[in-house]
Design a protein around this motif. Sequence first.
Motif, PDB file in Angstrom:
ATOM      1  N   LEU A 259      -5.407   5.624  -6.739  1.00 18.81           N
ATOM      2  CA  LEU A 259      -6.023   5.791  -5.524  1.00 18.81           C
ATOM      3  C   LEU A 259      -6.986   4.765  -5.244  1.00 18.81           C
ATOM      4  O   LEU A 259      -7.158   4.421  -3.745  1.00 18.81           O
ATOM      5  N   PRO A 260      -8.124   4.566  -6.079  1.00 21.36           N
ATOM      6  CA  PRO A 260      -8.960   3.418  -5.691  1.00 21.36           C
ATOM      7  C   PRO A 260      -8.279   2.063  -5.151  1.00 21.36           C
ATOM      8  O   PRO A 260      -8.750   1.304  -4.471  1.00 21.36           O
TER       9      PRO A 260
ATOM     10  N   ARG B 209       2.987  11.975  -9.267  1.00 31.02           N
ATOM     11  CA  ARG B 209       1.750  13.016  -9.441  1.00 31.02           C
ATOM     12  C   ARG B 209       0.613  12.790 -10.064  1.00 31.02           C
ATOM     13  O   ARG B 209       0.050  13.710 -10.885  1.00 31.02           O
ATOM     14  N   HIS B 210       0.120  11.663 -10.001  1.00 35.86           N
ATOM     15  CA  HIS B 210      -1.033  11.053 -10.814  1.00 35.86           C
ATOM     16  C   HIS B 210      -1.873  10.456  -9.601  1.00 35.86           C
ATOM     17  O   HIS B 210      -1.690  10.014  -8.458  1.00 35.86           O
ATOM     18  N   ALA B 211      -3.243  10.369  -9.938  1.00 41.42           N
ATOM     19  CA  ALA B 211      -4.263   9.930  -8.904  1.00 41.42           C
ATOM     20  C   ALA B 211      -4.998   8.650  -9.239  1.00 41.42           C
ATOM     21  O   ALA B 211      -5.883   8.227  -8.863  1.00 41.42           O
TER      22      ALA B 211
ATOM     23  N   ALA C 236       2.279   6.944  -6.502  1.00 39.91           N
ATOM     24  CA  ALA C 236       1.563   8.003  -7.014  1.00 39.91           C
ATOM     25  C   ALA C 236       2.095   9.261  -6.563  1.00 39.91           C
ATOM     26  O   ALA C 236       1.660  10.478  -7.483  1.00 39.91           O
ATOM     27  N   ALA C 237       2.715   9.381  -5.463  1.00 40.24           N
ATOM     28  CA  ALA C 237       2.923  10.960  -5.135  1.00 40.24           C
ATOM     29  C   ALA C 237       4.168  11.175  -5.911  1.00 40.24           C
ATOM     30  O   ALA C 237       4.285  12.501  -6.208  1.00 40.24           O
ATOM     31  N   LEU C 238       5.122  10.669  -6.245  1.00 33.93           N
ATOM     32  CA  LEU C 238       6.313  10.718  -6.900  1.00 33.93           C
ATOM     33  C   LEU C 238       6.003  11.312  -8.405  1.00 33.93           C
ATOM     34  O   LEU C 238       6.474  12.285  -8.883  1.00 33.93           O
TER      35      LEU C 238
ATOM     36  N   LEU D 110       0.786  -1.166   0.002  1.00 30.60           N
ATOM     37  CA  LEU D 110      -0.103   0.224   0.143  1.00 30.60           C
ATOM     38  C   LEU D 110       1.101   1.344   0.066  1.00 30.60           C
ATOM     39  O   LEU D 110       0.690   2.183  -0.778  1.00 30.60           O
ATOM     40  N   ALA D 111       2.041   1.276   0.794  1.00 30.83           N
ATOM     41  CA  ALA D 111       2.738   2.394   0.987  1.00 30.83           C
ATOM     42  C   ALA D 111       3.371   2.623  -0.389  1.00 30.83           C
ATOM     43  O   ALA D 111       3.738   3.600  -0.781  1.00 30.83           O
TER      44      ALA D 111
ATOM     45  N   GLY E 272       1.231   4.130  -2.977  1.00 34.44           N
ATOM     46  CA  GLY E 272       0.948   5.448  -2.657  1.00 34.44           C
ATOM     47  C   GLY E 272       2.360   6.410  -2.840  1.00 34.44           C
ATOM     48  O   GLY E 272       2.119   7.676  -3.531  1.00 34.44           O
ATOM     49  N   ALA E 273       3.396   5.970  -2.608  1.00 34.67           N
ATOM     50  CA  ALA E 273       4.756   6.598  -2.790  1.00 34.67           C
ATOM     51  C   ALA E 273       4.753   7.015  -4.355  1.00 34.67           C
ATOM     52  O   ALA E 273       5.293   7.873  -4.726  1.00 34.67           O
TER      53      ALA E 273
ATOM     54  N   LEU F  93      -5.515   1.838  -3.528  1.00 38.79           N
ATOM     55  CA  LEU F  93      -5.107   2.022  -2.371  1.00 38.79           C
ATOM     56  C   LEU F  93      -6.481   1.820  -1.370  1.00 38.79           C
ATOM     57  O   LEU F  93      -6.253   0.894  -0.235  1.00 38.79           O
TER      58      LEU F  93
END
Lengths: 87, 109
Positions: free
Chosen positions: A61-62, A56-58, A52-54, A45-46, A49-50, A64
């Motif tokens: 997220l589902p 910069r897209h979403a 997606a953060a790097l 999960l992390a 998420g990481a 997650l």
Amino acid sequence: MTVLLAVALTVLLSATALLALLRIYRGPSLLDRVVGADLLLSAMLAAVGAEAALNRHATTLPVLVVLSLLGFVGSVSLVRFAVRAES
Amino acid sequence: MSAVADWVGGLLLLAGALLSLVAGIGLVRFPDTLDRMHAATKPQVLGVLLLLVGLALRLRTGSDLGMLVLVAIFQLSTAPVAAQMIGRAAYRSGRVDRSLLDVDELADR
């Protein structure tokens, strides 16, 4: 900065996943393996998420949301099974 | 402004990954199922929350924020239940090393 952050996050989360796999491999009882699988799923999960953060897209997220529920259902059902198998 | 949010988000991502690693080390080094359960739940949940906050600081849009809050609420509400069930199953099946306990509060039940 972003490349450095990506490398650091990859190293840290891979080490976590490897340690969790080691516990799943060694774990003397089923409960230890459940704890290890829980941590492995949290590391996944992390990692999602990481990523997606790097970048910069979403879009993930589902994934997650589903992963965070899946871990709970999986470990609870396995623990119920463990209680019944050992009593 | 956005550069500051990026930096803070990056730092929070790093802190979350570090806490995940701490949970992994505890999972391998601790001697007992109960200790491992503690190591895997407390730092791990805080680590995932920090990662989610870092992710929110880097995405910065309303609908994504709602979904991240949903993930955080799921984590916060389900992790204690799973940990409680694992601890209870470990205690009932006699996998608790009593020499490691200070007080056995379930001894007379």
